[in-house]
Structures are given as structure tokens and as C-alpha cells.
Design a protein around this motif. Structure first.
Motif, mmCIF file in Angstrom:
data_model
loop_
_atom_site.group_PDB
_atom_site.id
_atom_site.type_symbol
_atom_site.label_atom_id
_atom_site.label_comp_id
_atom_site.label_asym_id
_atom_site.label_seq_id
_atom_site.Cartn_x
_atom_site.Cartn_y
_atom_site.Cartn_z
ATOM 1 N N UNK A 9 41.487 16.182 32.322
ATOM 2 C CA UNK A 9 42.594 16.234 33.278
ATOM 3 C C UNK A 9 42.119 16.698 34.649
ATOM 4 N N UNK A 10 41.303 17.741 34.671
ATOM 5 C CA UNK A 10 41.000 18.408 35.941
ATOM 6 C C UNK A 10 39.667 17.997 36.564
ATOM 7 N N UNK A 11 38.749 17.413 35.789
ATOM 8 C CA UNK A 11 37.410 17.169 36.334
ATOM 9 C C UNK A 11 37.438 16.012 37.323
ATOM 10 N N UNK A 12 37.117 16.314 38.562
ATOM 11 C CA UNK A 12 36.981 15.312 39.611
ATOM 12 C C UNK A 12 35.510 15.219 39.981
ATOM 13 N N UNK B 110 43.755 0.218 46.121
ATOM 14 C CA UNK B 110 44.119 0.916 44.889
ATOM 15 C C UNK B 110 44.028 2.423 45.124
ATOM 16 N N UNK B 111 45.116 3.109 44.804
ATOM 17 C CA UNK B 111 45.157 4.553 44.897
ATOM 18 C C UNK B 111 45.518 5.122 43.536
ATOM 19 N N UNK B 112 45.140 6.364 43.291
ATOM 20 C CA UNK B 112 45.515 6.965 42.027
ATOM 21 C C UNK B 112 44.394 7.822 41.478
ATOM 22 N N UNK B 113 44.458 8.174 40.184
ATOM 23 C CA UNK B 113 43.429 9.029 39.580
ATOM 24 C C UNK B 113 42.048 8.390 39.694
ATOM 25 N N UNK B 114 41.048 9.221 39.917
ATOM 26 C CA UNK B 114 39.689 8.721 40.017
ATOM 27 C C UNK B 114 39.090 8.545 38.639
ATOM 28 N N UNK B 115 38.071 7.730 38.555
ATOM 29 C CA UNK B 115 37.468 7.402 37.265
ATOM 30 C C UNK B 115 36.855 8.648 36.620
#
Length: 369
Positions: A51-54, A90-95
Motif C-alpha cells: 500500500x505505502x511503498x512508492x 494516465x494518472x493514478x497509483x504508481x507501479x
């Protein structure tokens, strides 16, 4: 201000914590409670990591870096983030990073078997022993939202094999496996729909910008045409008025003024960047003495600043001031070194040919080249 992203993260954390808490609500004795607790810890750590790892894009600012190095690295980080999060709109959560994917698959492979072994054969269908059906499904849903569909479906496959092996196909399907599959499917459809909507929005934005640019160019062209019309009226208006007033019967002076007005109009349309007050005065002087003057700007002065244009125009005016040719051809040059070429031709008298002879050739260079 609370963002939608933060609300969704909070819901994901709360839901996965609730599913894990179900695993501690033992209604009967379990054979190996430490394995259950270790499995729950592995699940929570892996889930919250997903969830949190970017990803940090591999850039690290050292403590001893200079200010210039820090600014350069920060710019690189910003460019990398924009490249990864704004591809085709495209926007949104990163891979999800590779390490987190491996942990998620390991969790999907280990937790179901560990829980089933730890609770014993008599409790494998109890709610505290089947929580992993929803838990792993929630984990794979998070992985799907983090744009790793192959990892998510591989985790669902591992969950399906393990749960059916330990409790049987019908029991696994009835106790929550179907719901996990539906969650991951809906997540994939949602991500695809969001990406498609983002691409459509980006495409519409580009089209809107193109339309705005086209509209602006049309407004500029209309304004330029109005300016040209006003100049034409200012130059040709008096001549046309006298022509109408005299019913077309013009004196030699009127005909000369009409020819000069036509020449000025042609100069303004064909070579406006070559003209200033001195050049216009010298062109009119040449025409008044009977010379035929042609001015053409074919794009050779595009991108030249006003100061450089002033130098070129001053040299052009000086060249015209000393010219005595019957025909003058003034053209901009495509050559990188030459700005304007001035050619003068006159009738050859007593020469071997009756054709015009070149009696003026001047190349005005670009200043500083």
C-alpha cells in the motif's frame, strides 16, 4: 484537506487489519499459535508495504552534496516521476516495485498452507482459519491497483491451489474464494476504465489546445489582414479618390503617384521585415527616378531580432542610396551568412548584347557571422 487517495489508503489499511484480526479470534484450540501469529505478521507487513511503498527512482541525495548537485538530482527525480505517472495522460497509483511483488507472491504461497497446518485438520473451515481467503484476495486486489496484473492473477492462482488442496474445491469456493476472484477482476476492470478515461481526457485536452492555438492563429491572421487593409487604404486611398474624381483621366503626376502607391503596397506585402522609414524612402526615390524595384522576403530573416534587423536595414538603405540601376532586385537569402542580396541591372549601351547588364551586386551579411 483530505484527498481521495488518503481515504482509500485508510480504508485499505483498516480492511486488511480487520481480516487479519479475524485470524486471532480463535473459537477453538489451535495446534501451533505461533505459526498463526507469524503468518498474520507476514501478511500485514506485506500488505501495508504494497500500500505505502512508492519507488524512489534510484536517486539519492548525499548529505555532503553541493547545492548544485542537489538541484540537478531533484530535477532528475521530478522528471522521472512525471515520466512514470503521466504517460499518455494516465494518472493514478504508481507501479509496485519488484521486491514488493515477490513478497506478495510469497505471502500468497505461504500464508494459506501455514494457517491450515497451524489450526489443525478439524478447524480448517472455521472463520478464524479461512480469513486468508479474503485476506490474500484483498492483497492481490491492492497489487492489481498498483498496476501489476500478472502478479495479482498469479497470487490468486496460488491461493486457489492452496485453499482447494487444504479444504476441497467446494468449501474453498463457498467460503470466500469466489469473492477474492471477483475483487481482483473488478479491480482490473476499474484500472483499465480509469486509464482509458485518462487517455481520452488527455486526448481531448490536446485537441482543445490545438483548437485554441488554431483559433488564436486565425485571430492573429485576421488582425494582420485588417492592418494590411488599413495600410492599403492609407496608401492607395488618395490615389483611388482622385481617379474616381477625374473619371480615370489622370495626369502624369497622378500616374506616377499611382505607380508609387502600387510599389509601396507590394513592398509591404512581400517584404515587410526589410522595411523601415529609411528603406521606404530610398525605394520611393528609386522609383521616382524611373527604376523598377522588386522586394521579396522569402523567410531568410525569420528569427532575426530587432537590433540585427536594424543593422541590416541600415546597410540596405545605404546600398539603395548609391544605386543607379534601371532594375533593382532585393531578396532575402537562405544562406546562413548572407542576410540580403541586392542586384541591379541596366541596359547595356554599345556592348556585345542588347540584354541588361549587372551593374550592382551587393550581399549584406548577417551581423556577427
Amino acid at each position: 484537506m483530505i484527498s481521495v487517495k488518503n481515504v482509500l489508503i485508510l480504508l485499505a489499511v483498516a480492511f486488511t487489519a480487520y481480516l487479519a484480526a479475524r485470524g486471532l479470534w480463535w473459537t477453538t484450540d489451535v495446534e501451533q499459535p505461533l505459526i498463526i501469529i507469524a503468518s498474520l505478521a507476514l501478511y500485514l507487513v506485506t500488505t501495508w508495504l504494497c500500500i505505502f511503498w512508492e519507488p524512489t527512482s534510484g536517486y539519492v541525495l548525499a548529505a555532503e552534496s553541493t547545492q548544485e548537485d542537489a538541484a540537478t538530482t531533484a530535477a532528475a527525480i521530478s522528471a522521472d516521476i512525471q515520466a512514470q505517472t503521466a504517460i499518455d495522460g494516465i494518472r493514478g497509483p504508481r507501479s509496485l516495485p519488484l521486491v514488493a511483488q515477490i513478497l506478495a507472491l510469497a505471502c500468497a504461497a505461504i500464508v494459506p498452507s501455514a494457517i491450515s497446518l497451524a489450526v489443525g485438520p478439524d478447524a480448517r473451515t472455521e472463520p478464524f482459519a479461512t480469513w486468508y481467503l479474503g485476506g490474500i484476495g484483498a492483497l492481490m486486489t491492492i497489487v492489481m491497483v498498483r498496476r501489476r496484473p500478472w502478479t495479482a492473477w498469479t497470487g490468486i492462482l496460488l491461493l486457489t491451489i492452496a485453499s482447494m488442496a487444504w479444504m476441497g474445491p467446494l468449501q474453498a469456493l463457498s467460503l470466500g474464494l469466489v469473492g477474492s476472484i471477483v475483487w481482483v477482476t473488478c479491480a482490473q476492470l476499474l484500472v483499465l476504465s480509469m486509464d482509458r478515461a485518462a487517455r481520452d481526457t488527455s486526448r481531448l485536452t490536446r485537441l482543445q489546445r490545438a483548437a485554441s492555438a488554431w483559433q488564436t492563429s486565425q485571430v492573429v491572421r485576421q488582425r494582420e489582414r485588417r492592418v494590411q487593409v488599413q495600410k492599403a487604404l492609407a496608401v492607395a486611398g488618395p490615389v483611388l479618390t482622385r481617379t474616381v474624381a477625374h473619371a480615370g483621366h489622370l495626369t502624369d503626376a497622378d500616374r506616377l503617384e499611382a505607380r508609387l502607391a502600387e510599389g509601396r503596397l507590394r513592398d509591404e506585402m512581400r517584404g515587410p521585415r526589410l522595411l523601415d522609414d529609411d528603406v521606404r524612402a530610398e525605394l520611393e526615390r528609386a522609383r521616382r527616378r524611373g527604376a523598377n524595384v522588386t522586394v521579396l522576403d522569402e523567410g531568410g530573416l525569420d528569427g532575426v531580432d530587432d537590433e540585427t534587423l536594424g543593422i541590416i536595414r541600415a546597410q540596405l538603405a545605404e546600398t539603395l542610396r548609391s544605386a543607379s540601376s534601371d532594375r533593382l532586385y532585393i531578396r532575402t537569402s537562405p544562406d546562413e551568412r548572407i542576410a540580403v542580396t541586392v542586384v541591379g541591372r541596366s541596359m547595356s549601351v554599345g556592348g556585345p548584347s542588347d540584354e541588361d547588364a549587372v551593374d550592382l551586386w551587393r550581399e549584406i551579411p548577417h551581423p556577427g557571422r
